[in-house]
Design a protein around this motif. Structure first.
Motif, PDB file in Angstrom:
ATOM      1  N   LEU A 280       0.832  -1.206   0.000  1.00  0.00           N
ATOM      2  CA  LEU A 280       0.000   0.000   0.000  1.00  0.00           C
ATOM      3  C   LEU A 280       0.867   1.257   0.000  1.00  0.00           C
ATOM      4  N   ALA A 281       1.968   1.217   0.759  1.00  0.00           N
ATOM      5  CA  ALA A 281       2.896   2.356   0.774  1.00  0.00           C
ATOM      6  C   ALA A 281       3.527   2.550  -0.599  1.00  0.00           C
ATOM      7  N   THR A 282       3.773   1.465  -1.320  1.00  0.00           N
ATOM      8  CA  THR A 282       4.332   1.554  -2.668  1.00  0.00           C
ATOM      9  C   THR A 282       3.348   2.217  -3.622  1.00  0.00           C
ATOM     10  N   ILE A 283       2.050   1.911  -3.465  1.00  0.00           N
ATOM     11  CA  ILE A 283       1.027   2.566  -4.294  1.00  0.00           C
ATOM     12  C   ILE A 283       1.021   4.072  -4.029  1.00  0.00           C
ATOM     13  N   ILE A 284       1.131   4.450  -2.752  1.00  0.00           N
ATOM     14  CA  ILE A 284       1.196   5.872  -2.402  1.00  0.00           C
ATOM     15  C   ILE A 284       2.394   6.518  -3.070  1.00  0.00           C
ATOM     16  N   ARG A 285       3.535   5.828  -3.017  1.00  0.00           N
ATOM     17  CA  ARG A 285       4.757   6.385  -3.613  1.00  0.00           C
ATOM     18  C   ARG A 285       4.608   6.571  -5.124  1.00  0.00           C
ATOM     19  N   ILE A 286       4.017   5.603  -5.815  1.00  0.00           N
ATOM     20  CA  ILE A 286       3.844   5.703  -7.265  1.00  0.00           C
ATOM     21  C   ILE A 286       2.930   6.880  -7.615  1.00  0.00           C
ATOM     22  N   LEU A 287       1.809   7.002  -6.908  1.00  0.00           N
ATOM     23  CA  LEU A 287       0.869   8.087  -7.186  1.00  0.00           C
ATOM     24  C   LEU A 287       1.473   9.443  -6.853  1.00  0.00           C
ATOM     25  N   TRP A 288       2.222   9.490  -5.756  1.00  0.00           N
ATOM     26  CA  TRP A 288       2.845  10.762  -5.370  1.00  0.00           C
ATOM     27  C   TRP A 288       3.899  11.164  -6.404  1.00  0.00           C
ATOM     28  N   ASN A 289       4.682  10.209  -6.878  1.00  0.00           N
ATOM     29  CA  ASN A 289       5.694  10.522  -7.881  1.00  0.00           C
ATOM     30  C   ASN A 289       5.060  10.990  -9.182  1.00  0.00           C
ATOM     31  N   THR A 290       3.878  10.449  -9.521  1.00  0.00           N
ATOM     32  CA  THR A 290       3.162  10.910 -10.703  1.00  0.00           C
ATOM     33  C   THR A 290       2.740  12.362 -10.531  1.00  0.00           C
ATOM     34  N   MET A 291       2.213  12.695  -9.355  1.00  0.00           N
ATOM     35  CA  MET A 291       1.838  14.078  -9.074  1.00  0.00           C
ATOM     36  C   MET A 291       3.067  14.977  -9.076  1.00  0.00           C
ATOM     37  N   ASN A 292       4.157  14.499  -8.511  1.00  0.00           N
ATOM     38  CA  ASN A 292       5.405  15.255  -8.472  1.00  0.00           C
ATOM     39  C   ASN A 292       5.893  15.558  -9.874  1.00  0.00           C
ATOM     40  N   CYS A 293       5.822  14.565 -10.757  1.00  0.00           N
ATOM     41  CA  CYS A 293       6.244  14.762 -12.144  1.00  0.00           C
ATOM     42  C   CYS A 293       5.390  15.826 -12.828  1.00  0.00           C
ATOM     43  N   ASP A 294       4.091  15.795 -12.601  1.00  0.00           N
ATOM     44  CA  ASP A 294       3.193  16.776 -13.209  1.00  0.00           C
ATOM     45  C   ASP A 294       3.504  18.188 -12.715  1.00  0.00           C
ATOM     46  N   ILE A 295       3.749  18.329 -11.433  1.00  0.00           N
ATOM     47  CA  ILE A 295       4.077  19.640 -10.863  1.00  0.00           C
ATOM     48  C   ILE A 295       5.375  20.170 -11.463  1.00  0.00           C
ATOM     49  N   ARG A 296       6.345  19.299 -11.598  1.00  0.00           N
ATOM     50  CA  ARG A 296       7.627  19.700 -12.175  1.00  0.00           C
ATOM     51  C   ARG A 296       7.469  20.165 -13.622  1.00  0.00           C
ATOM     52  N   MET A 297       6.648  19.445 -14.389  1.00  0.00           N
ATOM     53  CA  MET A 297       6.447  19.796 -15.792  1.00  0.00           C
ATOM     54  C   MET A 297       5.680  21.110 -15.938  1.00  0.00           C
ATOM     55  N   LEU A 298       4.711  21.355 -15.063  1.00  0.00           N
ATOM     56  CA  LEU A 298       3.845  22.518 -15.180  1.00  0.00           C
ATOM     57  C   LEU A 298       4.471  23.809 -14.670  1.00  0.00           C
ATOM     58  N   GLN A 299       5.481  23.717 -13.818  1.00  0.00           N
ATOM     59  CA  GLN A 299       5.997  24.894 -13.136  1.00  0.00           C
ATOM     60  C   GLN A 299       6.412  26.031 -14.076  1.00  0.00           C
ATOM     61  N   PRO A 300       7.200  25.789 -15.145  1.00  0.00           N
ATOM     62  CA  PRO A 300       7.556  26.917 -16.025  1.00  0.00           C
ATOM     63  C   PRO A 300       6.334  27.581 -16.658  1.00  0.00           C
ATOM     64  N   PHE A 301       5.342  26.800 -17.054  1.00  0.00           N
ATOM     65  CA  PHE A 301       4.151  27.352 -17.688  1.00  0.00           C
ATOM     66  C   PHE A 301       3.296  28.114 -16.674  1.00  0.00           C
TER      67      PHE A 301
END
Length: 515
Positions: A280-301
């Motif tokens: 379950l903790a691994t699922i949290i980590r995968i979803l959080w990393n997906t959100m983290n990736c999106d935030i990183r991509m969106l920041q310049p825009f």
């Protein structure tokens, strides 16, 4: 009891700190770090794959390159998308990352056990740490598969990329589009969604040569299938329909931790399924990393959408930043939400380690309970009959709860700050960026810069002292466009509002009294 094992003891507290850490935490820490290294590799492979496709002798279709987005796509579906396009390097790297960072830690948490079983232990009897053969073989099998994929990846990467520098940020793509007529293909795509861009570009191949994009052969009868995309400009993980269930899942997991630790009937589940909480903790980590990736991509825009962005925004590329260094880099840049989310990704990795202790009866570690504190305690109530020490149990429990509370709080803040629509379409593809800049005046600043690295490009842009914005501007063709250009622009962008339709131009109305 037949004695034997990796280490023997009567009480877990009899072990030295080094012995205890080596048994209890070192294996999973090692594999988590191993998974992080694969995540870094996978990110670079997915980021650069479109350039490798464009550098092939005959180039590549837009669907295989300019319109390909692996970074904001759900990680567990990436191998299927890569298989469809026969992009084997991405298949190897994404499979290796999924196995190494998700499956291996879960299997490892179940492969090391304390012998004898809980029902056969004696408080003052000998205990040992043993390797469970089936789970251990599963771990070994996964590692062999990862090694095979790694070797195949090394072979697949023996090809030319067509790059003369590392393309980072919006500036890296803009510099590639100044020597050809490729931008003419993006006419009328200012506010177009991804599927419309794909439909318009599917009749031509594109080539990358010496860090410059060129038009390739025209495809007369393109049979490439166009997948319809929703018009929502946000990545899936940044929408409330994904964010709300994610936050609910975090809250539910936080509530389950003390339940599994201090409620006997629930504790039976973790005893029977020792890898449950780690999974379950691994699922949290995968979803959080997906959100983290999106935030990183969106920041310049996001910065550009607020207008008057400094030149370094165009070279800002958190997507290609080492995840361990990312919190510090974003903090130095003053991008604190990116910093907090990136730090959450590190904590999510630590969470996987901490929850490995959630398979014991927590009541035994409460003051006055267990360990012979109460007269008449039997072996089953003795905390020394478990694999945890008093200090390790409470340290893991406290750290687990603090991490989960941090993740819940930051997730709520993130969706409050970034779940609104401030872009006309999703980003993540080269084509999406090219559609933003095809009529920009700022393109003259990128002439002969295709060989510049990120730092040199930043210095080059900062010399002019210009600022930039995402919004409506009068383009090089004399018409109004939505995109990224030098300030001053005509108007900021508001989702769903076509500024050109509401603008009242001089000459459109015959008499002044109509104003």
């Amino acid at each position: 009891m037949k004695r034997g094992g990796l280490v023997q003891f009567k009480k877990a507290g009899d072990l030295t700190m080094t012995q205890y850490f080596t048994w209890k935490y070192a294996p999973i820490v090692f594999f988590i770090f191993y998974g992080i290294l694969w995540q870094m590799t996978d990110f670079e492979v997915k980021r650069l794959e479109p350039f490798y496709q464009l550098s092939k002798k005959t180039g590549a279709t837009a669907g295989e390159s300019l319109n390909m987005d692996y970074l904001t796509f759900m990680s567990w579906l990436v191998p299927l998308r890569a298989l469809r396009h026969k992009q084997y390097a991405v298949i190897y790297s994404s499979l290796s990352t999924l196995i190494a960072s998700s499956l291996v830690p879960v299997l490892q948490s179940a492969s090391i056990e304390m012998y004898p079983p809980k029902s056969e232990r004696e408080a003052d009897g000998w205990k040992s740490v043993r390797v469970d053969p089936p789970w251990s073989r599963a771990v070994s099998g996964c590692l062999v598969l990862v090694a095979f994929c790694g070797a195949a990846l090394m072979y697949a990467m023996r090809r030319k990329s067509g790059l003369q520098s590392d393309p980072k940020g919006i500036a890296g793509i803009a510099a590639m589009a100044t020597k050809s007529h490729i931008l003419a293909d993006f006419h009328g795509l200012d506010t177009a969604p991804l599927n419309k861009i794909h439909k318009q570009l599917r009749h031509r191949r594109y080539i990358l040569h010496k860090s410059s994009l060129w038009q390739g052969e025209y495809i007369r009868n393109s049979k490439e299938r166009i997948h319809e995309h929703g018009t929502d400009p946000r990545p899936l993980m940044m929408r409330l329909r994904a964010g709300v269930p994610f936050i609910v899942f975090l809250i539910a997991f936080t509530a389950l931790v003390p339940i599994f630790m201090f409620f006997d009937p629930a504790g039976i589940i973790t005893e029977k399924v020792p890898f449950l909480m780690t999974g379950l903790a691994t699922i949290i980590r995968i979803l959080w990393n997906t959100m983290n990736c999106d935030i990183r991509m969106l920041q310049p825009f996001f910065i550009l959408a607020k207008r008057h962005a400094p030149a370094k925004t165009l070279t800002l590329d958190y997507a290609g930043t080492n995840p361990l260094y990312l919190p510090f880099k974003s903090m130095l840049n003053g991008h604190y939400l990116v910093m907090l989310v990136a730090f959450g990704s590190i904590l999510a990795e630590i969470l996987t380690v901490c929850v490995s202790s959630i398979n014991v009866d927590g009541k035994k570690f409460m003051p006055g309970h267990g360990g012979g504190d109460v007269k008449g305690d039997d072996d089953e109530d003795d905390r020394y009959n478990t694999e945890q020490t008093f200090r390790s149990f409470w340290s893991s429990f406290a750290l687990t709860m603090l991490i989960l509370l941090y993740l819940i709080f930051i997730a709520i803040v993130t969706y409050a700050k970034r779940s609104h629509k401030f872009m006309p379409r999703q980003i993540g593809t080269m084509a999406s960026v090219l559609a933003f800049i095809h009529q920009s005046h700022m393109l003259v600043d990128f002439v002969d810069t295709e060989k510049f690295d990120s730092s040199k490009m930043t210095k080059h842009l900062e010399k002019s002292g210009k600022t930039y914005a995402l919004g409506w501007f009068n383009g090089r063709d004399g018409d109004d466009h939505l995109g990224i250009d030098v300030e001053p622009i005509l108007s900021e962008y508001k989702y769903g509002v076509d500024w050109t339709e509401s603008r009242l131009r001089m000459g459109q109305v015959g008499q002044w009294e109509h104003f």
